[in-house]
Design a protein around this motif. Structure first.
Motif, short mmCIF file in Angstrom:
data_model
loop_
_atom_site.label_atom_id
_atom_site.label_comp_id
_atom_site.label_asym_id
_atom_site.label_seq_id
_atom_site.Cartn_x
_atom_site.Cartn_y
_atom_site.Cartn_z
N VAL A 7 0.85 -1.19 0.00
CA VAL A 7 0.00 0.00 0.00
C VAL A 7 0.89 1.23 0.00
O VAL A 7 1.74 1.41 0.87
CB VAL A 7 -0.93 0.02 1.23
CG1 VAL A 7 -1.83 1.24 1.18
CG2 VAL A 7 -1.77 -1.25 1.30
N ARG A 8 0.68 2.07 -1.00
CA ARG A 8 1.40 3.34 -1.07
C ARG A 8 0.51 4.42 -0.47
O ARG A 8 -0.62 4.62 -0.90
CB ARG A 8 1.74 3.68 -2.53
CG ARG A 8 2.66 4.88 -2.70
CD ARG A 8 3.08 5.01 -4.16
NE ARG A 8 3.91 6.19 -4.38
CZ ARG A 8 5.22 6.25 -4.17
NH1 ARG A 8 5.85 5.17 -3.73
NH2 ARG A 8 5.89 7.35 -4.39
N MET A 9 1.01 5.09 0.55
CA MET A 9 0.18 6.04 1.30
C MET A 9 0.98 7.26 1.72
O MET A 9 2.19 7.30 1.58
CB MET A 9 -0.42 5.35 2.52
CG MET A 9 0.60 4.88 3.55
SD MET A 9 -0.16 4.32 5.09
CE MET A 9 -0.98 2.83 4.58
N ASN A 106 7.05 2.89 8.64
CA ASN A 106 7.14 4.25 8.13
C ASN A 106 8.52 4.83 8.46
O ASN A 106 8.83 5.07 9.62
CB ASN A 106 6.03 5.10 8.74
CG ASN A 106 6.15 6.55 8.33
OD1 ASN A 106 6.79 6.87 7.35
ND2 ASN A 106 5.53 7.42 9.11
N LYS A 107 9.31 5.07 7.44
CA LYS A 107 10.68 5.55 7.66
C LYS A 107 10.85 7.04 7.39
O LYS A 107 11.95 7.56 7.41
CB LYS A 107 11.65 4.77 6.75
CG LYS A 107 11.59 3.27 6.91
CD LYS A 107 11.92 2.81 8.32
CE LYS A 107 11.88 1.30 8.43
NZ LYS A 107 12.11 0.85 9.82
N ARG A 111 5.42 15.05 5.81
CA ARG A 111 3.96 14.90 5.85
C ARG A 111 3.39 14.43 4.52
O ARG A 111 2.48 13.60 4.50
CB ARG A 111 3.34 16.26 6.22
CG ARG A 111 1.84 16.26 6.26
CD ARG A 111 1.34 17.63 6.70
NE ARG A 111 -0.10 17.74 6.60
CZ ARG A 111 -0.96 17.34 7.52
NH1 ARG A 111 -0.50 16.77 8.61
NH2 ARG A 111 -2.25 17.50 7.37
N HIS A 112 3.91 14.93 3.42
CA HIS A 112 3.30 14.64 2.12
C HIS A 112 4.04 13.56 1.33
O HIS A 112 3.64 13.22 0.23
CB HIS A 112 3.21 15.92 1.29
CG HIS A 112 2.35 16.97 1.92
ND1 HIS A 112 0.99 16.82 2.04
CD2 HIS A 112 2.65 18.15 2.50
CE1 HIS A 112 0.49 17.89 2.66
NE2 HIS A 112 1.48 18.70 2.95
N THR A 113 5.15 13.06 1.85
CA THR A 113 5.89 12.02 1.14
C THR A 113 5.12 10.71 1.19
O THR A 113 4.66 10.29 2.24
CB THR A 113 7.28 11.83 1.76
OG1 THR A 113 8.00 13.05 1.67
CG2 THR A 113 8.04 10.74 1.02
N ARG A 114 4.98 10.07 0.04
CA ARG A 114 4.27 8.79 -0.01
C ARG A 114 5.28 7.66 0.18
O ARG A 114 6.41 7.71 -0.31
CB ARG A 114 3.53 8.65 -1.34
CG ARG A 114 2.56 9.79 -1.59
CD ARG A 114 1.67 9.53 -2.77
NE ARG A 114 0.55 8.69 -2.38
CZ ARG A 114 -0.29 8.11 -3.24
NH1 ARG A 114 -0.11 8.26 -4.53
NH2 ARG A 114 -1.29 7.38 -2.81
N PHE A 115 4.89 6.66 0.90
CA PHE A 115 5.78 5.55 1.20
C PHE A 115 5.02 4.24 1.10
O PHE A 115 3.78 4.22 1.10
CB PHE A 115 6.39 5.71 2.60
CG PHE A 115 5.38 5.90 3.69
CD1 PHE A 115 4.88 4.81 4.38
CD2 PHE A 115 4.91 7.17 4.02
CE1 PHE A 115 3.92 4.98 5.38
CE2 PHE A 115 3.96 7.34 5.01
CZ PHE A 115 3.47 6.25 5.70
N LEU A 218 -5.26 5.81 -1.53
CA LEU A 218 -4.26 4.77 -1.31
C LEU A 218 -4.04 4.04 -2.63
O LEU A 218 -4.97 3.77 -3.38
CB LEU A 218 -4.77 3.75 -0.29
CG LEU A 218 -5.00 4.19 1.15
CD1 LEU A 218 -5.71 3.09 1.91
CD2 LEU A 218 -3.70 4.51 1.83
N GLU A 219 -2.79 3.71 -2.92
CA GLU A 219 -2.47 2.85 -4.07
C GLU A 219 -2.20 1.46 -3.52
O GLU A 219 -1.24 1.25 -2.78
CB GLU A 219 -1.27 3.38 -4.82
CG GLU A 219 -1.49 4.69 -5.55
CD GLU A 219 -0.24 5.17 -6.26
OE1 GLU A 219 0.69 4.35 -6.46
OE2 GLU A 219 -0.19 6.35 -6.62
#
Length: 224
Positions: A7-9, A106-107, A111-115, A218-219
């Motif tokens: 999941v990319r969020m 979560n590394k 705030r807006h970076t997708r991981f 979410l991807e």
């Protein structure tokens, strides 16, 4: 297979998901006012001063409404748990352990970076259930929330009457289940819920468009 989904969020997705897990754990542990009660006050506070579309005009003074909501919540707590409310730290609960697992992946602090978050088999469904649980509470569909309480039908009927009291005074719903999409948080939860439902094959639309346009959905992809 170690992972079933990737999941990319964004940070905001993660915060909402962990919040939903905490919401469910707190309610099932007996904190009715801290969960449903606060959702009720959020809903009341976002009603317009003048009726607009599906939204009724906000009625009553905040202190009076809050007191009614508090009384209803305390009655529900007494009906279901009495003086023996379960005490379980969030970190020790199944929802808390799941939240800790998500947070450990979560590394980034941006705030807006997708991981990417990797989910074991069944975890996506658990997240979907928790998000739906809070979403239903925030739109006033309290019947579905009460169904999760470990009580008999007689107790449920007594709890339902207090839920109807809250729905009437805070959501201003009489004789119905759902309220409008009141808050930014409610719409955001709906976006997460719809993305998961679509991936699980339970969504009735072929494509899903976010209600909150500033935040992408979410991807979700299956890991092979």
């Amino acid at each position: 297979m170690k992972y079933e989904f990737r999941v990319r969020m964004q940070q905001r997705h993660l915060k909402a998901i962990v919040g939903a897990l905490r919401f469910r754990q707190r309610l099932l542990a007996g904190d009715v006012y801290g969960t449903i009660g606060r959702a009720a006050m959020d809903a009341w506070g976002t009603l317009p001063d003048v009726a607009h579309g599906a939204y009724p005009a906000r009625k009553g003074e905040k202190g009076v409404v809050q007191l009614e909501v508090l009384k209803a919540c305390r009655v529900i707590e007494d009906i279901v748990w009495g003086q023996k409310r379960p005490v379980l730290a969030f970190s020790a609960s199944p929802d808390g352990r799941l939240a800790a697992e998500l947070l450990s992946q979560n590394k980034t602090k941006e705030r807006h970076t997708r991981f990417i978050v990797k989910l074991r088999k069944g975890v996506l469904r658990e997240i979907g259930w928790a998000v739906e649980f809070e979403l239903r509470a925030r739109i006033g569909h309290l019947d579905a929330i009460v169904a999760h309480l470990d009580v008999g039908p007689d107790v449920i009927r007594r709890v339902d009457s207090q839920c109807e009291r809250m729905k009437a005074v805070a959501w201003q719903i009489v004789g119905g289940n759902y309220g409008p999409w009141f808050t930014y948080r409610t719409r955001f939860l709906y976006d997460i819920y719809s993305a998961i439902q679509h991936e699980e094959g339970h969504w009735r639309y072929s494509t899903v468009t976010p209600i909150v346009p500033s935040v992408p959905l979410l991807e979700i992809s299956r890991h092979v």
